[in-house]
Design a protein around this motif. Sequence first.
Motif, PDB file in Angstrom:
ATOM      1  N   HIS A  93       0.839  -1.197   0.000  1.00  0.00           N
ATOM      2  CA  HIS A  93       0.000   0.000   0.000  1.00  0.00           C
ATOM      3  C   HIS A  93       0.876   1.250   0.000  1.00  0.00           C
ATOM      4  O   HIS A  93       0.636   2.200  -0.741  1.00  0.00           O
ATOM      5  CB  HIS A  93      -0.908  -0.048   1.242  1.00  0.00           C
TER       6      HIS A  93
ATOM      7  N   GLY B  57     -16.050   4.246  -4.866  1.00  0.00           N
ATOM      8  CA  GLY B  57     -15.260   5.133  -5.706  1.00  0.00           C
ATOM      9  C   GLY B  57     -13.854   4.642  -5.981  1.00  0.00           C
ATOM     10  O   GLY B  57     -13.082   5.337  -6.620  1.00  0.00           O
ATOM     11  N   ASP B  58     -13.481   3.459  -5.490  1.00  0.00           N
ATOM     12  CA  ASP B  58     -12.157   2.927  -5.794  1.00  0.00           C
ATOM     13  C   ASP B  58     -12.029   2.707  -7.297  1.00  0.00           C
ATOM     14  O   ASP B  58     -12.991   2.337  -7.969  1.00  0.00           O
ATOM     15  CB  ASP B  58     -11.923   1.594  -5.078  1.00  0.00           C
TER      16      ASP B  58
ATOM     17  N   GLN C 107      -6.667   4.769  -7.811  1.00  0.00           N
ATOM     18  CA  GLN C 107      -6.542   5.120  -6.395  1.00  0.00           C
ATOM     19  C   GLN C 107      -7.624   4.407  -5.612  1.00  0.00           C
ATOM     20  O   GLN C 107      -8.676   4.067  -6.151  1.00  0.00           O
ATOM     21  CB  GLN C 107      -6.608   6.634  -6.198  1.00  0.00           C
ATOM     22  N   GLY C 108      -7.342   4.182  -4.343  1.00  0.00           N
ATOM     23  CA  GLY C 108      -8.349   3.512  -3.522  1.00  0.00           C
ATOM     24  C   GLY C 108      -7.764   3.103  -2.191  1.00  0.00           C
ATOM     25  O   GLY C 108      -6.688   3.567  -1.795  1.00  0.00           O
ATOM     26  N   CYS C 109      -8.441   2.202  -1.526  1.00  0.00           N
ATOM     27  CA  CYS C 109      -8.060   1.824  -0.173  1.00  0.00           C
ATOM     28  C   CYS C 109      -6.841   0.900  -0.175  1.00  0.00           C
ATOM     29  O   CYS C 109      -6.397   0.433  -1.215  1.00  0.00           O
ATOM     30  CB  CYS C 109      -9.230   1.135   0.523  1.00  0.00           C
ATOM     31  N   SER C 110      -6.317   0.610   0.993  1.00  0.00           N
ATOM     32  CA  SER C 110      -5.103  -0.204   1.101  1.00  0.00           C
ATOM     33  C   SER C 110      -5.314  -1.590   0.514  1.00  0.00           C
ATOM     34  O   SER C 110      -4.408  -2.161  -0.096  1.00  0.00           O
ATOM     35  CB  SER C 110      -4.679  -0.312   2.562  1.00  0.00           C
TER      36      SER C 110
END
Lengths: 148, 413
Positions: free
Chosen positions: A16, A40-41, A62-65
């Motif tokens: 990440h 929204g990832d 872009q997005g979460c880990s």
Amino acid sequence: MAGLEDLYREIILDHHRNPRNRGELPPPAPHAVGHNPLCGDEIEVYLQVEDGRVTDIKVGGQGCSISQSSASMMSQAIKGKPVADVQALVRRFKGMMSIPDADGNEIEPDPEVKLGDLEALQGVVKYPVRIKCAILGWNTLLEALEQV
Amino acid sequence: MSSTALDTAALKQQFPLLQREINGTRLVYLDSANTSQKPAVVIDTMTNFLRNSYAPINRSAYQLAAEATDAYEGARTKVQQFINARRAHEVVFTKNATEALNLVAHSWGRANLQAGDVVVLTHMEHHANIVPWHMLVAERGIVLRWVPLTADGQLDLTTLAQLLDGAKVFSFTAMSNVLGTITPVQQLCAAAHAAGALAIVDGCQYVPHNVTDVQAWGADFMAFSSHKMCGPSGVGVLYGREALLEAMPPFLGGGNMIADVRLDGFTTAELPAKFEAGTPPITEVVGLGAAVDFLIGLGMANVRQHEIEVAGYALRTLTSRFGDDITLHGPTDTSVRGATFSLAFRGIHPHDLSQVLDQTNVCVRAGHHCAKPLMRLMGVAATARASFYLYNDTDDVDALADALDGASAIFGF
């Protein structure tokens, strides 16, 4: 914080923080964009395939880990592999994420296909909402492969 | 700790779900902008109604049906008084606020808007006040104009007169579900009317938290939902001025909305039945009535005062504990904001943040909050949102701050 160690394994956090194979490839490289409309990832996958082998891959978005580290590990795992092996790895990974095959049947783990570092993502299964995050890059990869 | 306006310790006792513990720790519910928890009085009213008084409304002669009809219509009168509508039949029950806004766009919009007609929206609208108008852009060729935002997340009204020039509709939120911003509703309605436009107010985030007076506002239509104001899901409200509702064609067709049906056509029922086709959510409407009584009992001015205090405490606490590591979107002046905070914290993705917060039962929403155009303007794909309500207190703010510390530990800050 008890309970989250299975989800946020050190190797996941490392990918990440330092995502591998970030970037893009110029057209006409096969390219696909995957969205998770819920959160929204976004993941972009660019491929270079030569003689039935994925010789290069770049990942954007872009997005979460979980979504980003999963895509980063995926890029490391498939770079240099024959497309057939990549397909098998996608199937194996989806099986680990408890995602059924196209006919709705459970995917039996193929012992020939090694997950390596990707096994660190196994903990995601305990958090069903996050499975979509983990799988986003892989579905995007499949879409890009369809353009090859 | 309670505020000066509400005794939250006693209030929490009235919400059964807030008594729940998970893994031995209490629930810190900070997602009321999404949907609110329900007090026992609402749950009990609905249960009692189902056990003792449930029957069809408006169509049977027996005593039980008359009781059910009285309970249903009684709720309408409560809502009328709660928002200070002039007449009870200006209150139309819908499935939710989204349906209420769609009703206006579909019914009034199709009857009154032609190609080139201008509808003015704002950059802080929720999807429910954007997509129905987009549908009229596609179908009718109407034109949308947008009121921009200031740097601190308020409406930038410097060009409002030009934007409204020649417009037929100005539809705007009374409070942003992302930024917490409270808009100057009365001023905006007056500006719309000065330009000859209708004023439509999305009251979803405002009505549960503030004194609402549609007549003082001068609103032509106003939509809000029951489930965000301690009532059940499944019912929303459209307020409309009588003359407008009278002149509009019906929305959905079917039973209850007709005066007569013949082989060659139909005539519509009087208001409000004209807009309530089919069997409505009877029990839910009765539950909404109980929620209105509950809120009136607390006093909406007290609810607002309480939330000003909690919002102020949240702003001070989060800023002093985390400084530049936390971004709280929206205004910092509690006189123009509610207690809803979208936040960014140390670069941790909102999904990860909400997952870690959940470990200590701190419930926040992560995502785009059904306001994607606003999120794009803010330059983010998602935020974590903590929203406080009448049952939240300063202890809940502290619990959020402690949980954020826990997130820092995991992500290595």
